[in-house]
Scaffold this motif. Sequence first.
Motif, PDB file in Angstrom:
ATOM      1  N   GLU A 252     -41.416 -17.013  16.112  1.00  0.00           N
ATOM      2  CA  GLU A 252     -41.302 -18.145  16.970  1.00  0.00           C
ATOM      3  C   GLU A 252     -42.460 -19.258  16.920  1.00  0.00           C
ATOM      4  O   GLU A 252     -43.530 -18.951  17.113  1.00  0.00           O
ATOM      5  N   GLY A 253     -42.285 -20.399  16.381  1.00  0.00           N
ATOM      6  CA  GLY A 253     -43.275 -21.574  16.525  1.00  0.00           C
ATOM      7  C   GLY A 253     -44.212 -21.384  15.116  1.00  0.00           C
ATOM      8  O   GLY A 253     -45.109 -22.038  15.163  1.00  0.00           O
ATOM      9  N   GLN A 254     -43.992 -20.604  14.009  1.00  0.00           N
ATOM     10  CA  GLN A 254     -44.651 -20.255  13.103  1.00  0.00           C
ATOM     11  C   GLN A 254     -43.990 -20.317  11.710  1.00  0.00           C
ATOM     12  O   GLN A 254     -44.201 -19.835  10.922  1.00  0.00           O
ATOM     13  N   GLY A 255     -43.269 -21.712  11.845  1.00  0.00           N
ATOM     14  CA  GLY A 255     -42.568 -21.982  10.396  1.00  0.00           C
ATOM     15  C   GLY A 255     -41.214 -21.430  10.321  1.00  0.00           C
ATOM     16  O   GLY A 255     -40.824 -21.436   9.331  1.00  0.00           O
ATOM     17  N   ASP A 256     -40.875 -20.870  11.539  1.00  0.00           N
ATOM     18  CA  ASP A 256     -39.283 -20.236  11.548  1.00  0.00           C
ATOM     19  C   ASP A 256     -38.415 -21.063  11.354  1.00  0.00           C
ATOM     20  O   ASP A 256     -38.276 -22.285  11.972  1.00  0.00           O
ATOM     21  N   ILE A 257     -37.437 -21.356  10.419  1.00  0.00           N
ATOM     22  CA  ILE A 257     -36.349 -22.202  10.340  1.00  0.00           C
ATOM     23  C   ILE A 257     -35.041 -21.269  10.043  1.00  0.00           C
ATOM     24  O   ILE A 257     -34.974 -20.525   9.010  1.00  0.00           O
ATOM     25  N   TYR A 258     -34.274 -21.716  10.899  1.00  0.00           N
ATOM     26  CA  TYR A 258     -32.644 -21.310  10.381  1.00  0.00           C
ATOM     27  C   TYR A 258     -31.734 -22.826  10.191  1.00  0.00           C
ATOM     28  O   TYR A 258     -31.338 -23.346  11.295  1.00  0.00           O
ATOM     29  N   ALA A 259     -31.578 -22.972   9.165  1.00  0.00           N
ATOM     30  CA  ALA A 259     -31.022 -24.295   8.634  1.00  0.00           C
ATOM     31  C   ALA A 259     -30.321 -24.255   7.232  1.00  0.00           C
ATOM     32  O   ALA A 259     -30.884 -24.987   6.524  1.00  0.00           O
ATOM     33  N   PRO A 260     -29.408 -23.170   7.101  1.00  0.00           N
ATOM     34  CA  PRO A 260     -28.582 -23.267   5.831  1.00  0.00           C
ATOM     35  C   PRO A 260     -28.132 -24.420   5.401  1.00  0.00           C
ATOM     36  O   PRO A 260     -27.722 -25.269   6.126  1.00  0.00           O
ATOM     37  N   VAL A 261     -28.578 -24.722   3.996  1.00  0.00           N
ATOM     38  CA  VAL A 261     -28.089 -25.893   3.216  1.00  0.00           C
ATOM     39  C   VAL A 261     -26.337 -25.755   3.502  1.00  0.00           C
ATOM     40  O   VAL A 261     -25.771 -26.647   3.753  1.00  0.00           O
ATOM     41  N   VAL A 262     -25.814 -24.707   3.422  1.00  0.00           N
ATOM     42  CA  VAL A 262     -24.307 -24.464   3.785  1.00  0.00           C
ATOM     43  C   VAL A 262     -24.070 -23.293   4.707  1.00  0.00           C
ATOM     44  O   VAL A 262     -24.749 -22.318   4.723  1.00  0.00           O
ATOM     45  N   SER A 263     -23.348 -23.609   5.809  1.00  0.00           N
ATOM     46  CA  SER A 263     -23.093 -22.565   6.918  1.00  0.00           C
ATOM     47  C   SER A 263     -22.304 -21.306   6.544  1.00  0.00           C
ATOM     48  O   SER A 263     -21.584 -21.404   5.230  1.00  0.00           O
ATOM     49  N   LEU A 264     -22.590 -20.146   6.914  1.00  0.00           N
ATOM     50  CA  LEU A 264     -22.023 -19.037   6.698  1.00  0.00           C
ATOM     51  C   LEU A 264     -20.449 -19.456   6.778  1.00  0.00           C
ATOM     52  O   LEU A 264     -19.906 -18.455   5.983  1.00  0.00           O
ATOM     53  N   ALA A 265     -20.107 -19.915   8.038  1.00  0.00           N
ATOM     54  CA  ALA A 265     -18.858 -20.303   8.069  1.00  0.00           C
ATOM     55  C   ALA A 265     -17.991 -21.001   7.134  1.00  0.00           C
ATOM     56  O   ALA A 265     -17.072 -20.771   6.490  1.00  0.00           O
ATOM     57  N   ALA A 266     -18.767 -22.100   6.610  1.00  0.00           N
ATOM     58  CA  ALA A 266     -18.304 -22.773   5.400  1.00  0.00           C
ATOM     59  C   ALA A 266     -18.132 -22.147   4.074  1.00  0.00           C
ATOM     60  O   ALA A 266     -17.200 -22.269   3.562  1.00  0.00           O
ATOM     61  N   MET A 267     -18.970 -21.160   3.724  1.00  0.00           N
ATOM     62  CA  MET A 267     -19.064 -20.469   2.694  1.00  0.00           C
ATOM     63  C   MET A 267     -17.967 -19.377   2.840  1.00  0.00           C
ATOM     64  O   MET A 267     -17.035 -19.190   1.947  1.00  0.00           O
ATOM     65  N   THR A 268     -17.726 -18.842   4.057  1.00  0.00           N
ATOM     66  CA  THR A 268     -16.471 -17.925   4.306  1.00  0.00           C
ATOM     67  C   THR A 268     -15.087 -18.755   3.954  1.00  0.00           C
ATOM     68  O   THR A 268     -14.221 -18.127   3.524  1.00  0.00           O
TER      69      THR A 268
END
Length: 420
Positions: A252-268
């Motif tokens: 946490e706070g050390q460059g952690d990023i969770y922002a997929p270009v396409v969401s898992l739901a959209a790919m599904t």
Amino acid sequence: MSVRSIPAAALLAAALITVIPLNDAGAQAPDRSRPAVRNVIFINGDGMSAAHREAARLFHAGLDGRLTMDTLPVSGQLTTSPDDPESAITDSAAGASAWATGVRTYNGAISVDPDGNPLPTLGALAKAAGKSTGLVTTAQVTDASPAAFFSNAVDRDAQDDIARQYLEKTKPDVILGGGEDWWLPAGTPGAYPDQPAEDPEEGSRGTEGNLIEQARRSGYQYVSTPAQLAAAGKGRLLGLFANEEMFQQRAEGQGDIYAPVVSLAAMTEKALTNLSTDRDGFFLLIEEEGVDEFAHRNNGQRTLQTMGSLDRAVAVALGYAQRHRDTLIVVTGDHETGGLAVEDVDPDDESGDAGSASVEDGPFPVKGSGFSFVIDWTTTGHTGQDVPVTAYGPFADRFTGKHPNTHVFKVLRPLLQERL
């Protein structure tokens, strides 16, 4: 044994095995008195145990709420032990291989037995039975879990060779996720540049030639942006949306990023649209890799975020299954990561003190209440905890009770091999 020491003929033979007695090794033959299963959607929350699900339930749904994955009417447990001479605790490769082949194997193995011999996989068997197949993940599409369903390798790190096997042997119809680096020769960046600012160690590194161009020649549409994915038509589809994983797995706070270009739901959603055109049905693997990766970093905030992503993908799959009653959904995890425990906020709890082996993370709010909870991490590695499994649709009740993880193969193989 090197990764590429498995003879090509042996790999092809493993992929093409189609005639297997339906009742050998404890497998259960289809019950003709029940509705046929046309489609199977298998969903992996990598690293997800019961505690991950409970923490996510409190955070996303509240004390009286439920995650979509917990509304599935059938539940059970799976053990996760590998057949490894050095460890009783599985990694993702051995865990997914047990699901995909019904054989326990060593950590790092991709659907080979403990002696390195390739095994028939659920993805290959479904394809041989005439079904369409696909995989959707926020990891590299060639990472251990998806690879186990569609390839064979003595070492999970052979991701470029795994990509080649997808194109030349098992031929999944839909491939969506990260890992562009493994599809392109070193020094040949694609849609995602080498050495990006968020992780300068990422970059094209394949040794099998330009596999994206090979995919195009084989009839795959190739996409790398949300707009391209939305515009893609029916038929074979390859989408790569990151150099490696579709996130940055740091503390946490050390460059952690969770922002997929396409969401898992959209790919599904896209995968289901494309696969559902096959009258013979389909097999689809869906994976949220972020649960595992952020739990390895003891990053509670991102772990909860990725659990929300996973549950939204489950909701997409469940909506499809409710409209297509010949669809079986199974949701589980390959192992537990982090030794996660959900605890009350207690300033007198010494377990998270400096010097302690465990780390308390939080507090996090319980949605819709004045309560909070903390996550207590006891390791940055995997543990041997059982994992929950929930299921919906025809034959879901075969996941009731406690079983070894190889039980997944025993249930799904006859359903996927049955020709409708």
